[in-house]
Design a protein around this motif. Structure first.
Motif, mmCIF file in Angstrom:
data_model
loop_
_atom_site.group_PDB
_atom_site.id
_atom_site.type_symbol
_atom_site.label_atom_id
_atom_site.label_comp_id
_atom_site.label_asym_id
_atom_site.label_seq_id
_atom_site.Cartn_x
_atom_site.Cartn_y
_atom_site.Cartn_z
ATOM 1 N N ILE A 162 -27.973 28.664 -11.032
ATOM 2 C CA ILE A 162 -28.731 29.834 -10.840
ATOM 3 C C ILE A 162 -28.027 30.520 -9.541
ATOM 4 O O ILE A 162 -27.011 29.216 -9.022
ATOM 5 N N VAL A 163 -28.106 31.861 -8.605
ATOM 6 C CA VAL A 163 -27.139 32.302 -7.986
ATOM 7 C C VAL A 163 -28.465 32.222 -6.810
ATOM 8 O O VAL A 163 -29.202 33.258 -6.999
ATOM 9 N N LEU A 164 -28.152 32.848 -5.443
ATOM 10 C CA LEU A 164 -28.580 33.103 -4.649
ATOM 11 C C LEU A 164 -27.334 33.379 -3.105
ATOM 12 O O LEU A 164 -26.779 32.797 -3.036
ATOM 13 N N TYR A 165 -27.793 34.486 -2.568
ATOM 14 C CA TYR A 165 -26.820 33.898 -1.234
ATOM 15 C C TYR A 165 -27.769 34.640 0.052
ATOM 16 O O TYR A 165 -28.841 34.801 -0.694
ATOM 17 N N TRP B 41 -22.323 32.127 0.095
ATOM 18 C CA TRP B 41 -22.621 32.563 -1.792
ATOM 19 C C TRP B 41 -23.293 31.367 -2.085
ATOM 20 O O TRP B 41 -22.233 30.314 -2.521
ATOM 21 N N GLN B 42 -24.511 31.442 -3.199
ATOM 22 C CA GLN B 42 -24.664 29.290 -3.081
ATOM 23 C C GLN B 42 -24.170 29.728 -4.614
ATOM 24 O O GLN B 42 -25.657 30.622 -5.101
ATOM 25 N N LYS B 43 -24.123 28.136 -5.334
ATOM 26 C CA LYS B 43 -24.764 29.007 -6.363
ATOM 27 C C LYS B 43 -25.021 27.410 -7.118
ATOM 28 O O LYS B 43 -23.847 26.453 -6.922
ATOM 29 N N PHE B 44 -25.782 27.169 -8.121
ATOM 30 C CA PHE B 44 -26.430 25.460 -8.344
ATOM 31 C C PHE B 44 -27.761 25.088 -9.549
ATOM 32 O O PHE B 44 -28.012 25.858 -9.757
#
Length: 363
Positions: free
Chosen positions: A94-97, A133-136
């Motif tokens: 999943i991603v978020l900024y 930018w964050q992906k985890f």
């Protein structure tokens, strides 16, 4: 050796038995878990000293978690970068900024001297804007971060410290800001990759332990460095993912890489966080002087420092989270290189230890 083999087998089974989650398992439709606003302050008040890294604060916004960059509703530029960063576009995470504004303040030990002696740490302040930018998923996480801003009088660090010390009476009146670092733009890029080495227990209404590793690199005039971090989380009803560590603006990562809790779980959670990191500092305008302006004042420092952290977090997942932490660092500045002080004067602190308070509001 049997006990060692048993522990090793348990760790391997725990680690490799956790298959990566897919986006539809991340509880992204939870109405109570949306965006996050965070206020963070990093300060050396617990040390009863006011020098070297003296204060940092930031206001951060982290978007809700999404299955893809196209779902975020962010500007096209943000989505384009997210999709084109190496491995940031895969669909098994999943991603978020996130974004934020923040200020750092660096001062010498003797605030009463209007003319700090040559060789002492110069006053310096930065005011920055950060976008990341964050992906985890539950096994790993990546973050890419860009920071821009200003060093010098335009950072308003002088005015901020004068208000806190003089108007609020929380310290000596600083007299030496006229000698602060010359004005120059700040540009810093940073990347980190987090790995969950193992976890034991249940994250939902149970006790769990997680061990994680986080190599990172910074490139820019505020900080060019490499870093290796190791962290342990232990708590009840913790979120899966990776803890948000203290992040003085431009000198850490604004992160919120935590997977939403399932609807059936308790709204409360508590965790103890213990971590450490080793940092190799290659260049910083704060200590090395500028390569852009004529401000070539440099301070001798150790290129390798180690820091440890202990923190306590409480979460009421529907509305807010509170994080408290203390960071202790080995000496960065070299004592023999600093000018001698007069009896009764404060000498510039050699390390950058500090305490942190964070509060998140979920909406």
């Amino acid at each position: 050796m049997r006990w060692f083999a048993s522990i090793l087998i348990t760790v391997l089974l725990t680690h490799f038995g956790n298959t990566a989650l897919f986006a539809d398992d991340f509880y992204l439709d939870r109405s109570v878990y949306k965006n996050t606003l965070r206020f963070e302050i990093d300060n050396d008040v617990l040390l009863k000293e006011d020098s070297n890294f003296s204060n940092g604060w930031s206001f951060q916004y982290h978007s809700a978690c999404y299955a893809s960059w196209e779902d975020t509703g962010a500007p096209k530029f943000v989505n384009w970068v997210g999709n084109h960063l190496p491995s940031f576009g895969d669909d098994e995470s999943i991603v978020l900024y996130g974004q934020g504004v923040g200020q750092n303040m660096i001062t010498p030990g003797d605030l009463t001297n209007p003319n700090p002696p040559p060789g002492d740490l110069p006053y310096a302040g930065t005011l920055t804007y950060t976008l990341n930018w964050q992906k985890f998923n539950q096994r790993s996480a990546q973050i890419f971060q860009a920071t821009v801003g200003i060093l010098g009088k335009e950072s308003l660090a002088q005015q901020f410290q004068e208000i806190v010390h003089e108007n609020l009476g929380l310290g000596e009146s600083p007299q030496g800001w006229d000698s602060q670092r010359d004005t120059e733009p700040i540009l810093n890029l940073a990347y980190a990759h987090f790995y969950s080495l193992m976890h034991i227990g249940s994250y939902t209404d149970g006790w769990a332990v997680q061990l994680s590793l986080a190599p990172a690199a910074y490139l820019g005039n505020l900080s060019t460095a490499v870093e290796m971090g190791l962290g342990i989380r232990f708590g009840w009803n913790m979120q899966e993912g990776f803890n948000a560590f203290p992040a003085p603006p431009g000198l850490g990562f604004y992160t919120n890489m935590l997977i939403p809790k399932p609807e059936v779980s308790s709204p409360h959670g508590v965790e103890l966080v213990i971590g450490g990191k080793a940092t190799g500092l290659i260049y910083s305008v704060v200590y090395d002087g500028s390569v852009i302006t004529s401000d070539d004042r440099n301070i001798d420092y150790e290129n390798f420092v180690v820091s440890g952290m202990i923190g306590l977090n409480y979460h009421y997942y529907r509305f807010f989270s509170i994080r408290l932490a203390f960071v202790q660092e080995t000496d960065l500045l070299i004592e023999d290189s600093l000018p001698p002080t007069q009896p009764g004067d404060e000498k510039t602190r050699l390390d950058n230890s500090y305490s942190t308070f964070m509060i998140d509001f979920h909406f």
